[in-house]
Structure formats: C-alpha cells, structure tokens
Scaffold this motif. Structure first.
Motif, PDB file in Angstrom:
ATOM      1  N   LEU A  51       7.674 -12.279  -2.911  1.00  0.00           N
ATOM      2  CA  LEU A  51       8.752 -11.451  -2.356  1.00  0.00           C
ATOM      3  C   LEU A  51      10.086 -12.191  -2.426  1.00  0.00           C
ATOM      4  O   LEU A  51      11.095 -11.635  -2.884  1.00  0.00           O
ATOM      5  CB  LEU A  51       8.417 -11.081  -0.905  1.00  0.00           C
ATOM      6  CG  LEU A  51       9.410 -10.196  -0.177  1.00  0.00           C
ATOM      7  CD1 LEU A  51       9.390  -8.785  -0.733  1.00  0.00           C
ATOM      8  CD2 LEU A  51       9.092 -10.177   1.311  1.00  0.00           C
ATOM      9  N   ALA A  52      10.078 -13.439  -2.000  1.00  0.00           N
ATOM     10  CA  ALA A  52      11.314 -14.234  -2.031  1.00  0.00           C
ATOM     11  C   ALA A  52      11.784 -14.465  -3.463  1.00  0.00           C
ATOM     12  O   ALA A  52      12.985 -14.414  -3.754  1.00  0.00           O
ATOM     13  CB  ALA A  52      11.090 -15.566  -1.324  1.00  0.00           C
ATOM     14  N   SER A  53      10.853 -14.694  -4.375  1.00  0.00           N
ATOM     15  CA  SER A  53      11.216 -14.904  -5.775  1.00  0.00           C
ATOM     16  C   SER A  53      11.818 -13.643  -6.385  1.00  0.00           C
ATOM     17  O   SER A  53      12.814 -13.706  -7.105  1.00  0.00           O
ATOM     18  CB  SER A  53       9.983 -15.333  -6.577  1.00  0.00           C
ATOM     19  OG  SER A  53      10.319 -15.490  -7.934  1.00  0.00           O
TER      20      SER A  53
ATOM     21  N   ALA B 230      13.415 -11.315  -4.824  1.00  0.00           N
ATOM     22  CA  ALA B 230      14.749 -11.122  -4.252  1.00  0.00           C
ATOM     23  C   ALA B 230      15.748 -12.103  -4.848  1.00  0.00           C
ATOM     24  O   ALA B 230      16.899 -11.755  -5.089  1.00  0.00           O
ATOM     25  CB  ALA B 230      14.693 -11.299  -2.733  1.00  0.00           C
ATOM     26  N   ARG B 231      15.317 -13.315  -5.107  1.00  0.00           N
ATOM     27  CA  ARG B 231      16.240 -14.354  -5.583  1.00  0.00           C
ATOM     28  C   ARG B 231      16.457 -14.301  -7.091  1.00  0.00           C
ATOM     29  O   ARG B 231      17.556 -14.497  -7.574  1.00  0.00           O
ATOM     30  CB  ARG B 231      15.685 -15.735  -5.170  1.00  0.00           C
ATOM     31  CG  ARG B 231      16.500 -16.905  -5.626  1.00  0.00           C
ATOM     32  CD  ARG B 231      17.751 -17.047  -4.780  1.00  0.00           C
ATOM     33  NE  ARG B 231      18.411 -18.304  -4.997  1.00  0.00           N
ATOM     34  CZ  ARG B 231      19.435 -18.468  -5.835  1.00  0.00           C
ATOM     35  NH1 ARG B 231      19.877 -17.458  -6.522  1.00  0.00           N
ATOM     36  NH2 ARG B 231      20.000 -19.642  -5.966  1.00  0.00           N
TER      37      ARG B 231
ATOM     38  N   SER C 163      10.432 -13.617 -12.341  1.00  0.00           N
ATOM     39  CA  SER C 163       9.362 -14.003 -11.415  1.00  0.00           C
ATOM     40  C   SER C 163       7.970 -13.803 -12.012  1.00  0.00           C
ATOM     41  O   SER C 163       6.971 -14.088 -11.348  1.00  0.00           O
ATOM     42  CB  SER C 163       9.488 -13.196 -10.122  1.00  0.00           C
ATOM     43  OG  SER C 163      10.722 -13.476  -9.500  1.00  0.00           O
TER      44      SER C 163
ATOM     45  N   TRP D   3       4.750  -7.199  -4.838  1.00  0.00           N
ATOM     46  CA  TRP D   3       5.554  -7.990  -3.911  1.00  0.00           C
ATOM     47  C   TRP D   3       6.836  -8.476  -4.591  1.00  0.00           C
ATOM     48  O   TRP D   3       7.904  -8.482  -3.981  1.00  0.00           O
ATOM     49  CB  TRP D   3       4.744  -9.156  -3.356  1.00  0.00           C
ATOM     50  CG  TRP D   3       3.791  -8.727  -2.284  1.00  0.00           C
ATOM     51  CD1 TRP D   3       2.529  -8.224  -2.448  1.00  0.00           C
ATOM     52  CD2 TRP D   3       4.028  -8.743  -0.884  1.00  0.00           C
ATOM     53  NE1 TRP D   3       1.974  -7.933  -1.239  1.00  0.00           N
ATOM     54  CE2 TRP D   3       2.879  -8.246  -0.255  1.00  0.00           C
ATOM     55  CE3 TRP D   3       5.096  -9.139  -0.095  1.00  0.00           C
ATOM     56  CZ2 TRP D   3       2.765  -8.127   1.126  1.00  0.00           C
ATOM     57  CZ3 TRP D   3       4.985  -9.029   1.283  1.00  0.00           C
ATOM     58  CH2 TRP D   3       3.834  -8.527   1.879  1.00  0.00           C
TER      59      TRP D   3
ATOM     60  N   GLY E 205      10.711  -7.494  -3.570  1.00  0.00           N
ATOM     61  CA  GLY E 205      11.788  -8.467  -3.416  1.00  0.00           C
ATOM     62  C   GLY E 205      12.977  -8.141  -4.298  1.00  0.00           C
ATOM     63  O   GLY E 205      14.134  -8.237  -3.867  1.00  0.00           O
TER      64      GLY E 205
ATOM     65  N   THR F 186      17.171  -6.964  -3.417  1.00  0.00           N
ATOM     66  CA  THR F 186      18.379  -7.595  -3.935  1.00  0.00           C
ATOM     67  C   THR F 186      19.600  -6.697  -3.779  1.00  0.00           C
ATOM     68  O   THR F 186      20.704  -7.181  -3.545  1.00  0.00           O
ATOM     69  CB  THR F 186      18.187  -7.985  -5.416  1.00  0.00           C
ATOM     70  OG1 THR F 186      17.071  -8.875  -5.485  1.00  0.00           O
ATOM     71  CG2 THR F 186      19.397  -8.681  -5.969  1.00  0.00           C
TER      72      THR F 186
ATOM     73  N   ASN G 111      16.144 -15.786   2.992  1.00  0.00           N
ATOM     74  CA  ASN G 111      15.323 -16.941   2.624  1.00  0.00           C
ATOM     75  C   ASN G 111      14.786 -17.655   3.861  1.00  0.00           C
ATOM     76  O   ASN G 111      13.628 -18.092   3.884  1.00  0.00           O
ATOM     77  CB  ASN G 111      16.115 -17.928   1.759  1.00  0.00           C
ATOM     78  CG  ASN G 111      16.288 -17.431   0.341  1.00  0.00           C
ATOM     79  OD1 ASN G 111      15.617 -16.511  -0.096  1.00  0.00           O
ATOM     80  ND2 ASN G 111      17.208 -18.043  -0.372  1.00  0.00           N
TER      81      ASN G 111
ATOM     82  N   MET H 141      11.979 -15.621   5.306  1.00  0.00           N
ATOM     83  CA  MET H 141      10.772 -15.803   4.493  1.00  0.00           C
ATOM     84  C   MET H 141      10.187 -17.200   4.693  1.00  0.00           C
ATOM     85  O   MET H 141       8.964 -17.378   4.744  1.00  0.00           O
ATOM     86  CB  MET H 141      11.070 -15.570   3.011  1.00  0.00           C
ATOM     87  CG  MET H 141      11.409 -14.129   2.655  1.00  0.00           C
ATOM     88  SD  MET H 141      10.065 -12.971   3.009  1.00  0.00           S
ATOM     89  CE  MET H 141      10.540 -12.305   4.592  1.00  0.00           C
TER      90      MET H 141
END
Length: 195
Positions: A26-28, A30-31, A37, A157, A161, A165, A178, A181
C-alpha cells in the motif's frame, strides 16, 4: 475439485488480509505508483510460493523437530519489519521521481515473506490442512493457485496505494501517510512478539 476450491479460498483469505507485505505494498503504491511497485508484488508472490513449496516438501518436519528455528524466524521478522517501519517513518515525503529512494525491490518483497511469521503460519497451516498427506500434485497445485491469488491480492494493495496518490498532494501529506503506515507496520511487528 473441492480441494482446489478450498485451496483458492484459503489463499485468498491469507493473501488479501492486512499484514506486513500488504502494508508495504500500500505504501509503495502510494509513493511510487502501480507499475514501479510490481517488483515488490512479484518478489512477495514468488517468495511466498517458494516458502509454500519448501514447507510442502519437508520443511514442516524440520520445524517440528527444531522449534527454535521458528523463534529465530519470528525475531528476525520482527526486527526486519521494525526496520521497514523506520524507513517509512523517516521518508521525507518528497513527490516526484524518487531517484534518491528506490522503490521496493523484488528481493525485498521476497525477504519480507521469508521473515514474516504470518507467511510461515499460512504456509504450515495451509499445507497441514489441505495437503496433509504430502501428495506432490497437490503441493504443486496449491503453489500454482497461491501464485495467482497472492499476486492479485498484493497488486490490489498496490493499486489502492496508487489510488491514494491523488489525495496525497504535498510532502506533508505523504509524510503523514508514511508515518501512519509505519505505525501500522510497527504494530504488526510488535504483535508478532505475543503470537
């Protein structure tokens, strides 16, 4: 045919539910976005399938004879997850290409699975419940089903994420996301100490 449906249902329940691999996904997403990812998704999927195959073809007996190995994996997993949580929490939140911060790699995705007690539990429980007699064709069938289900679950997931964004418009919002998470991932890690 019933056993294959049971395998698919087990794989979905174990793969789609929140856990360390999915929090990182999820964090990946979004980032770094969906496409960047995919290394994490493939690494996590193949890492788990390898763990599942090793478990099906004899690792189960080794772990039963050496329970200290299970404890070592659990502690290594907790430390690795806390390290990942720290990396997430200390990210500067800068949007853009992310050249200074590489997206999660194939190898990190695979390592998370091997150091994730939830993955070990799923592999041992799944093999014990669905492939109790250790027939090779059932082990390979379970691995094939799990590959597809796990890949799609982790990719969902990442997609979630990536969708977020649009709502993370500045570095401050990214840092807050972040850190949230990281707190969830750290909570996952600490909960493993009591499991």
């Amino acid at each position: 045919m019933n056993v294959l449906v049971s395998m698919a249902a087990f794989a979905l329940a174990a793969s789609i539910t929140p856990g360390p691999v999915n929090i990182v996904a999820l964090a990946s997403g979004a980032r770094f976005g969906f496409l960047r990812s995919q290394g994490h998704v493939l690494g996590a999927t193949l890492g788990f399938v390898c763990l599942l195959l090793f478990t099906g073809f004899g690792l189960r007996e080794l772990l039963a004879q050496w329970p200290l190995l299970v404890e070592l994996v659990r502690w290594a997993g907790v430390l690795f997850l806390l390290y990942l949580a720290w990396k997430l929490a200390s990210d500067n939140g800068q949007l853009g290409t992310g050249a200074a911060t590489p997206s999660p790699s194939f190898w990190r995705g695979a390592a998370i699975q091997w150091l994730n007690p939830k993955a070990w539990l799923a592999a041992v429980a799944g093999m014990g419940a669905l492939v109790g007699d250790g027939q090779a064709w059932l082990i390979w069938s379970f691995a094939a089903i799990y590959f597809l289900v796990c890949y799609l679950s982790v990719a969902c997931w990442v997609y979630a994420g990536a969708y977020l964004t649009a709502h993370l418009r500045n570095p401050g919002q990214v840092r807050l996301f972040n850190r949230c998470m990281a707190a969830v991932l750290g909570g996952c890690a600490l909960s493993l100490l009591h499991g």
